[in-house]
Design an enzyme around this catalytic site. Sequence first.
Site, PDB file in Angstrom:
ATOM      1  N   SER A 159       0.820  -1.208   0.000  1.00  0.00           N
ATOM      2  CA  SER A 159       0.000   0.000   0.000  1.00  0.00           C
ATOM      3  C   SER A 159       0.860   1.267   0.000  1.00  0.00           C
ATOM      4  O   SER A 159       1.591   1.513  -0.951  1.00  0.00           O
ATOM      5  CB  SER A 159      -0.964  -0.040   1.181  1.00  0.00           C
ATOM      6  OG  SER A 159      -1.973   0.929   1.051  1.00  0.00           O
TER       7      SER A 159
ATOM      8  N   LYS B  75      -0.639  -4.216  -3.201  1.00  0.00           N
ATOM      9  CA  LYS B  75      -1.931  -3.689  -2.765  1.00  0.00           C
ATOM     10  C   LYS B  75      -2.069  -2.289  -3.351  1.00  0.00           C
ATOM     11  O   LYS B  75      -1.611  -1.311  -2.792  1.00  0.00           O
ATOM     12  CB  LYS B  75      -2.008  -3.666  -1.239  1.00  0.00           C
ATOM     13  CG  LYS B  75      -3.428  -3.596  -0.684  1.00  0.00           C
ATOM     14  CD  LYS B  75      -4.018  -2.223  -0.742  1.00  0.00           C
ATOM     15  CE  LYS B  75      -5.388  -2.175  -0.101  1.00  0.00           C
ATOM     16  NZ  LYS B  75      -5.983  -0.809  -0.210  1.00  0.00           N
TER      17      LYS B  75
END
Length: 476
Positions: free
Chosen positions: A383, A408
């Site tokens: 992320s 992600k």
Amino acid sequence: MTRLTWHCSCDAFGTARPRRCANARSTRNVHCSSFRSRSPPSHGATPSDSTSRTLDGNKFGGNLQHLLSLSTSCALAAAMGLHSFASPPAQAITTEQLLFLEAWRAVDRAYVDKTFNNQSWFKLREQYLKNEPMHDRNETYTAISKSIKTLNDPFTRLLEPSRYSALKRGNQGSVIGVGLEVGFGEGTDSQLVVVTPAPGGPAEKAGLKSGDIIVSIDGKPTNGLSLYDAGDMLQGAEGSQVTLDVASDSKSNVVKLTRERIALKPVSFQMCGPVSDMVGPADASAKLAYVRVATFNKQTTENAKAAFRQLKADGASRYVLDVRNNGGGLFPAGVELARMLIESGDIVLIADSQGVMDSYEATGTAIDSKAPVAVLVNKGTASASEVMAGALQDNKRATIAGETTFGKGLIQTIVELSDGSAVSVTVARYQTPAGTDINKVGIKPDIVLEDQTLLPTDGPKFCKVMASGSAPKLFL
């Protein structure tokens, strides 16, 4: 420089976004003049700013901007949509149905897939209002969750008030649990996998690592659980215990963990002495600085700025930036960390189903844009960490060393509802500055490190390895 006024919220994965210029096109490298000095929103301004991974919504235009700044009363009116919806008879609109409509409207306005998983989202609304029981709050939450589940998106979900509160607390710097970030693995069996164990937490101390599969929690199989059901089961009272059945490296282990308060220290750093010539790229006498970023929370940006400023003042001539097992957090903090090391250029591109819609850029405020940088990554890097690593890699600002990251690349926003619950909605994907979509793919390292266990995350111990004959090459 012109600055854009921010009206935004954050999500459970850490992203905040600006409002898109009215005349921006869905093309690469188109930026309105008001975006030239874009900065992430300040943290902690509103309850919805304190969650964790992202923001914005429908086409990133004015509609979403309006949605994210709605008051409770306006949210109810927007949810009902009296000006455009074929409303049921007045007596049919109950308080519980109004809450359902709030949640439905949040998804309708912001969800990235405008086919809503190839179904009519409007017809679903009508069907649920007609057929689903909503006589009390629990039934309403069930109806909301059931409707959202039809999207087949594990990151779009309802957060009941207790879950939403826990999510916000997690961004403040401490949580009570076993210290695990979990996600779903590939394939149709929806295995619950460890993304990242928190440094020094119960799970890491017990030997759990990124990629391990959690088969059951307290005897309950994890197949079919949502991420947040699993999160609820892993959290609990301080001092209580939870038993995990863990599959690791084709072996199964039963692990009993005691929940504890986990202080999330986001940044630590160390100036190393002379290091091995193998490390590169300078001679052994050049000062190497080690910076460990364990998570992106509300303290990360200021702590990282302080670290880089001190290290630069102390004469650092190269940096090792360690984001291994950093599962992300607040998206703006990842952007800001990249800006500390990049003077100009794109940091990250934001795309919905129509293509690239927006971007974050460097702001010309880098603390050190010249000294060589190596970024340590592994499959627990996800992320916001991948945003930062991708920006440094594509801008030729750093060497990425380690293994392919988690992958992600989805962005969510949190929309708070009138009863204190919230809906997390996937609103977009992010791409690296080169336009690479890393979701479920990850960022590939420039230098592959086969055995990263040789590189500790403790600063003094890391420096000791760098000075030894076993030091790996980290810079190209």
